[in-house]
Design a protein around this motif. Structure first.
Motif, PDB file in Angstrom:
ATOM      1  N   GLN A 186       0.829  -1.202   0.000  1.00  0.00           N
ATOM      2  CA  GLN A 186       0.000   0.000   0.000  1.00  0.00           C
ATOM      3  C   GLN A 186       0.867   1.256   0.000  1.00  0.00           C
ATOM      4  N   ALA A 187       1.935   1.238   0.769  1.00  0.00           N
ATOM      5  CA  ALA A 187       2.837   2.387   0.813  1.00  0.00           C
ATOM      6  C   ALA A 187       3.500   2.605  -0.537  1.00  0.00           C
ATOM      7  N   ILE A 188       3.906   1.517  -1.199  1.00  0.00           N
ATOM      8  CA  ILE A 188       4.532   1.627  -2.522  1.00  0.00           C
ATOM      9  C   ILE A 188       3.557   2.219  -3.524  1.00  0.00           C
ATOM     10  N   ARG A 189       2.314   1.725  -3.496  1.00  0.00           N
ATOM     11  CA  ARG A 189       1.308   2.254  -4.436  1.00  0.00           C
ATOM     12  C   ARG A 189       1.033   3.727  -4.154  1.00  0.00           C
ATOM     13  N   TRP A 190       0.968   4.073  -2.870  1.00  0.00           N
ATOM     14  CA  TRP A 190       0.686   5.456  -2.509  1.00  0.00           C
ATOM     15  C   TRP A 190       1.788   6.388  -3.032  1.00  0.00           C
ATOM     16  N   LEU A 191       3.042   6.018  -2.811  1.00  0.00           N
ATOM     17  CA  LEU A 191       4.150   6.855  -3.267  1.00  0.00           C
ATOM     18  C   LEU A 191       4.226   6.897  -4.794  1.00  0.00           C
ATOM     19  N   SER A 192       3.885   5.788  -5.433  1.00  0.00           N
ATOM     20  CA  SER A 192       3.980   5.713  -6.894  1.00  0.00           C
ATOM     21  C   SER A 192       2.871   6.488  -7.597  1.00  0.00           C
ATOM     22  N   LEU A 193       1.723   6.644  -6.913  1.00  0.00           N
ATOM     23  CA  LEU A 193       0.584   7.315  -7.532  1.00  0.00           C
ATOM     24  C   LEU A 193       0.409   8.757  -7.068  1.00  0.00           C
ATOM     25  N   GLN A 194       0.891   9.072  -5.858  1.00  0.00           N
ATOM     26  CA  GLN A 194       0.678  10.402  -5.299  1.00  0.00           C
ATOM     27  C   GLN A 194       1.966  11.221  -5.231  1.00  0.00           C
ATOM     28  N   PHE A 195       2.952  10.870  -6.051  1.00  0.00           N
ATOM     29  CA  PHE A 195       4.250  11.547  -6.000  1.00  0.00           C
ATOM     30  C   PHE A 195       4.141  13.038  -6.309  1.00  0.00           C
ATOM     31  N   HIS A 196       3.086  13.448  -7.018  1.00  0.00           N
ATOM     32  CA  HIS A 196       2.918  14.855  -7.384  1.00  0.00           C
ATOM     33  C   HIS A 196       2.378  15.683  -6.219  1.00  0.00           C
ATOM     34  N   LEU A 204       2.441   9.201   6.356  1.00  0.00           N
ATOM     35  CA  LEU A 204       2.286   7.880   5.752  1.00  0.00           C
ATOM     36  C   LEU A 204       2.490   6.793   6.791  1.00  0.00           C
ATOM     37  N   ALA A 205       3.530   6.931   7.615  1.00  0.00           N
ATOM     38  CA  ALA A 205       3.811   5.947   8.662  1.00  0.00           C
ATOM     39  C   ALA A 205       2.665   5.883   9.658  1.00  0.00           C
ATOM     40  N   SER A 206       2.150   7.059  10.044  1.00  0.00           N
ATOM     41  CA  SER A 206       1.045   7.102  11.000  1.00  0.00           C
ATOM     42  C   SER A 206      -0.208   6.437  10.441  1.00  0.00           C
ATOM     43  N   THR A 207      -0.478   6.655   9.154  1.00  0.00           N
ATOM     44  CA  THR A 207      -1.645   6.046   8.514  1.00  0.00           C
ATOM     45  C   THR A 207      -1.561   4.531   8.541  1.00  0.00           C
ATOM     46  N   LEU A 208      -0.354   4.000   8.357  1.00  0.00           N
ATOM     47  CA  LEU A 208      -0.156   2.549   8.349  1.00  0.00           C
ATOM     48  C   LEU A 208       0.027   1.983   9.756  1.00  0.00           C
ATOM     49  N   GLY A 209       0.102   2.850  10.752  1.00  0.00           N
ATOM     50  CA  GLY A 209       0.232   2.380  12.134  1.00  0.00           C
ATOM     51  C   GLY A 209       1.649   2.069  12.544  1.00  0.00           C
ATOM     52  N   TYR A 210       2.639   2.717  11.902  1.00  0.00           N
ATOM     53  CA  TYR A 210       4.041   2.468  12.222  1.00  0.00           C
ATOM     54  C   TYR A 210       4.711   3.746  12.706  1.00  0.00           C
ATOM     55  N   HIS A 211       5.770   3.569  13.499  1.00  0.00           N
ATOM     56  CA  HIS A 211       6.693   4.665  13.741  1.00  0.00           C
ATOM     57  C   HIS A 211       7.502   4.843  12.462  1.00  0.00           C
ATOM     58  N   ARG A 212       7.899   6.078  12.163  1.00  0.00           N
ATOM     59  CA  ARG A 212       8.623   6.345  10.918  1.00  0.00           C
ATOM     60  C   ARG A 212       9.864   5.459  10.774  1.00  0.00           C
ATOM     61  N   ALA A 213      10.604   5.292  11.868  1.00  0.00           N
ATOM     62  CA  ALA A 213      11.836   4.500  11.804  1.00  0.00           C
ATOM     63  C   ALA A 213      11.529   3.046  11.441  1.00  0.00           C
ATOM     64  N   HIS A 214      10.457   2.504  12.010  1.00  0.00           N
ATOM     65  CA  HIS A 214      10.105   1.112  11.719  1.00  0.00           C
ATOM     66  C   HIS A 214       9.626   0.969  10.279  1.00  0.00           C
ATOM     67  N   LEU A 215       8.814   1.934   9.814  1.00  0.00           N
ATOM     68  CA  LEU A 215       8.365   1.888   8.420  1.00  0.00           C
ATOM     69  C   LEU A 215       9.563   1.910   7.476  1.00  0.00           C
ATOM     70  N   LEU A 231      10.477   7.691  -2.955  1.00  0.00           N
ATOM     71  CA  LEU A 231       9.699   8.807  -3.488  1.00  0.00           C
ATOM     72  C   LEU A 231      10.555   9.660  -4.412  1.00  0.00           C
ATOM     73  N   LEU A 232      11.806   9.925  -4.008  1.00  0.00           N
ATOM     74  CA  LEU A 232      12.702  10.717  -4.857  1.00  0.00           C
ATOM     75  C   LEU A 232      12.940  10.012  -6.185  1.00  0.00           C
ATOM     76  N   LYS A 233      13.145   8.702  -6.156  1.00  0.00           N
ATOM     77  CA  LYS A 233      13.372   7.949  -7.394  1.00  0.00           C
ATOM     78  C   LYS A 233      12.156   8.032  -8.327  1.00  0.00           C
ATOM     79  N   VAL A 234      10.962   7.849  -7.742  1.00  0.00           N
ATOM     80  CA  VAL A 234       9.746   7.931  -8.555  1.00  0.00           C
ATOM     81  C   VAL A 234       9.648   9.309  -9.215  1.00  0.00           C
ATOM     82  N   ARG A 235       9.894  10.363  -8.421  1.00  0.00           N
ATOM     83  CA  ARG A 235       9.793  11.731  -8.951  1.00  0.00           C
ATOM     84  C   ARG A 235      10.830  12.000 -10.031  1.00  0.00           C
TER      85      ARG A 235
END
Length: 284
Positions: A186-196, A204-215, A231-235
């Protein structure tokens, strides 16, 4: 009225398309006691769900009595027969389908040749979906739209069968991927589709229920990159593609999520070793 049925309704697709998934026809019937189909084979897939009553289904070495809530699936080329009970004949609904993606879709919801019998808890919901498929074929002036509508209801039907399988099969974990894997997908799809968009990795980490470091840790284990790097690579990949077109540098920058063209140019130079203008010139 079909003389072998107390009730018989069927809708045929006026313009089935040879593509990934299409409905050929769908119907519903209450056959007379002892009514039998087969032994025979079909060149398409056929799904039946028993709404009330009971009957007997046989395919290959499998032979079993089916009751309300049971679904049996006939695969192309498989020898089958089925027969209504002599004292409590079944009332069932069916749908016939074909397409390149059917076998894969079946596998994803737990329907395979070795297990053509399924159980479903929500018979009323399945009945409704079969009815919607059948009623899609209105014989209107828009057969392509009817085909599209029927295919949509069919996917919902397969979803219901998949949910029933996931809840009832001991091996349902095979059908449902690991929760962490799903979240990373889900995170990959989100970054790949919402990069703009202006994306916050913390959000993003909070939405998935993770601490940023763990994500970042589990994301990097999966992709080899942190979420920010991904995200930088996609952009940057998208920017390179857009620079080979008519957009200005400012328009490319905003299209890939940078409101400041100078800030975008700095990131782009760091990424590929040249400015956006120099990269565009190199393409020409």
């Amino acid at each position: 009225m079909n003389p072998e049925h107390y009730e018989f309704m069927v809708g045929f697709n006026p313009q089935p398309e040879e593509r990934e998934l299409t409905v050929l026809f769908s119907g519903e019937g209450r056959p007379i006691p002892g009514h039998k189909m087969g032994p025979s084979v079909h060149d398409y897939y056929l799904i039946h769900t028993v709404l009330t009553g009971e009957g007997h289904f046989q395919s290959g070495s499998l032979s079993q009595t089916c009751r309300a809530g049971d679904t049996f699936v006939i695969f192309p080329g498989s020898l089958f027969s089925y027969q209504a009970d002599s004292s409590n004949p079944w009332h069932y609904a069916w749908v016939a389908l074909q397409g390149e993606d059917v076998q894969q879709l079946f596998a994803e919801v737990g329907i395979i040749r070795g297990r053509p019998l399924q159980q479903a808890a929500n018979v009323a919901e399945l009945h409704h979906l079969y009815e919607r498929i059948r009623l899609s074929f209105k014989q209107s002036a828009y057969p392509r739209l009817e085909n599209l509508e029927a295919s949509g209801w069919l996917r919902l039907l397969l979803c219901q069968l998949g949910l029933a399988n996931a809840a009832s099969l001991p091996e349902h974990s095979v059908l449902l991927p690991d929760v962490i894997e799903l979240q990373i997908d889900q995170a990959i799809r989100w970054l790949s589709l919402q990069f703009h968009q202006q994306i916050s990795i913390d959000q993003l980490a909070s939405t998935l229920g993770y601490h940023r470091a763990h994500l970042s840790k589990v994301f990097k284990q999966r992709t080899g990159l942190s979420p920010k790097q991904y995200l930088l690579k996609v952009r940057m990949d998208k920017a390179q593609a857009l620079l080979n077109g008519p957009l200005t540098i400012d328009q490319v920058a905003t299209s890939v999520g940078y409101n400041d063209a100078l800030y975008f140019s700095r990131h782009f130079r760091k990424w590929c070793g040249m400015s956006p203008s120099e990269f565009r010139s190199s393409l020409r």
